[in-house]
Design a protein around this motif. Sequence first.
Motif, PDB file in Angstrom:
ATOM      1  N   VAL A  72       0.486   1.007  -0.375  1.00  0.00           N
ATOM      2  CA  VAL A  72       1.755   1.415  -0.963  1.00  0.00           C
ATOM      3  C   VAL A  72       1.664   1.275  -2.483  1.00  0.00           C
ATOM      4  O   VAL A  72       1.264   0.243  -2.995  1.00  0.00           O
ATOM      5  N   ARG A  73       2.040   2.350  -3.147  1.00  0.00           N
ATOM      6  CA  ARG A  73       2.068   2.355  -4.614  1.00  0.00           C
ATOM      7  C   ARG A  73       3.531   2.348  -5.025  1.00  0.00           C
ATOM      8  O   ARG A  73       4.316   3.183  -4.559  1.00  0.00           O
ATOM      9  N   VAL A  74       3.901   1.383  -5.876  1.00  0.00           N
ATOM     10  CA  VAL A  74       5.289   1.246  -6.306  1.00  0.00           C
ATOM     11  C   VAL A  74       5.362   1.143  -7.825  1.00  0.00           C
ATOM     12  O   VAL A  74       4.371   0.847  -8.492  1.00  0.00           O
ATOM     13  N   HIS A  87       2.319  -0.883  -9.309  1.00  0.00           N
ATOM     14  CA  HIS A  87       1.645  -1.913  -8.530  1.00  0.00           C
ATOM     15  C   HIS A  87       1.134  -1.260  -7.253  1.00  0.00           C
ATOM     16  O   HIS A  87       1.750  -0.333  -6.734  1.00  0.00           O
ATOM     17  N   HIS A  88       0.010  -1.758  -6.767  1.00  0.00           N
ATOM     18  CA  HIS A  88      -0.582  -1.256  -5.531  1.00  0.00           C
ATOM     19  C   HIS A  88      -0.664  -2.406  -4.538  1.00  0.00           C
ATOM     20  O   HIS A  88      -1.181  -3.479  -4.866  1.00  0.00           O
ATOM     21  N   PHE A  89      -0.154  -2.178  -3.335  1.00  0.00           N
ATOM     22  CA  PHE A  89      -0.196  -3.184  -2.281  1.00  0.00           C
ATOM     23  C   PHE A  89      -0.782  -2.573  -1.021  1.00  0.00           C
ATOM     24  O   PHE A  89      -0.608  -1.375  -0.766  1.00  0.00           O
ATOM     25  N   GLU A  90      -1.465  -3.396  -0.252  1.00  0.00           N
ATOM     26  CA  GLU A  90      -1.876  -3.002   1.093  1.00  0.00           C
ATOM     27  C   GLU A  90      -1.220  -3.997   2.033  1.00  0.00           C
ATOM     28  O   GLU A  90      -1.369  -5.205   1.878  1.00  0.00           O
ATOM     29  N   LEU A  91      -0.466  -3.494   3.001  1.00  0.00           N
ATOM     30  CA  LEU A  91       0.212  -4.363   3.952  1.00  0.00           C
ATOM     31  C   LEU A  91      -0.765  -4.752   5.054  1.00  0.00           C
ATOM     32  O   LEU A  91      -1.312  -3.889   5.733  1.00  0.00           O
ATOM     33  N   VAL A  92      -0.979  -6.048   5.199  1.00  0.00           N
ATOM     34  CA  VAL A  92      -1.949  -6.560   6.165  1.00  0.00           C
ATOM     35  C   VAL A  92      -1.339  -7.704   6.962  1.00  0.00           C
ATOM     36  O   VAL A  92      -0.282  -8.229   6.607  1.00  0.00           O
TER      37      VAL A  92
END
Length: 156
Positions: free
Chosen positions: A91-93, A101-106
């Motif tokens: 997810v890029r927000v 910010h770049h997140f990867e949901l894990v």
Amino acid sequence: MTKDRITMTQRGYDKLVETLHFLKTTKREEISENMGRAIEDGDLRESAAYDEARMQQSENEARISELERQLERAMIIEEDTTGGAGLGAKVRVRDAKGKEHHFELVGTYEVDVLKGKISDASPIGKALAGRRAGEKVTVQLPKGSAEFEILSVDYQ
């Protein structure tokens, strides 16, 4: 007694399997060689090298047991096919100041904050869950709230 399931992505599961294999083969062999060298050096009562090898062996076996328990309890979560953010999503927000910010949901056992891998159970992970590009979310953080606009949700 029912064991709690651990949710994770297929990628996270595969990484645990790979790590477990490494610890059971390569790492065990390396520790065994270190112990052998220490034994060849003589008196084990005062051998720092032998003590170190024994400590490494103990830590390695504990990690192997931990990974085996995690794999036994693993429940692999499939990607969200509705386009919303879920486990495995990148997810890029953009925050209120315009910074991206770049997140990867894990899953919980895959978290690596330095690499942007955040738990789906974290405040940001919960706020992003099921959301799509174009939506805005407010996240309650320890230092107050933060607003993000979701720019993209990708499962590559």
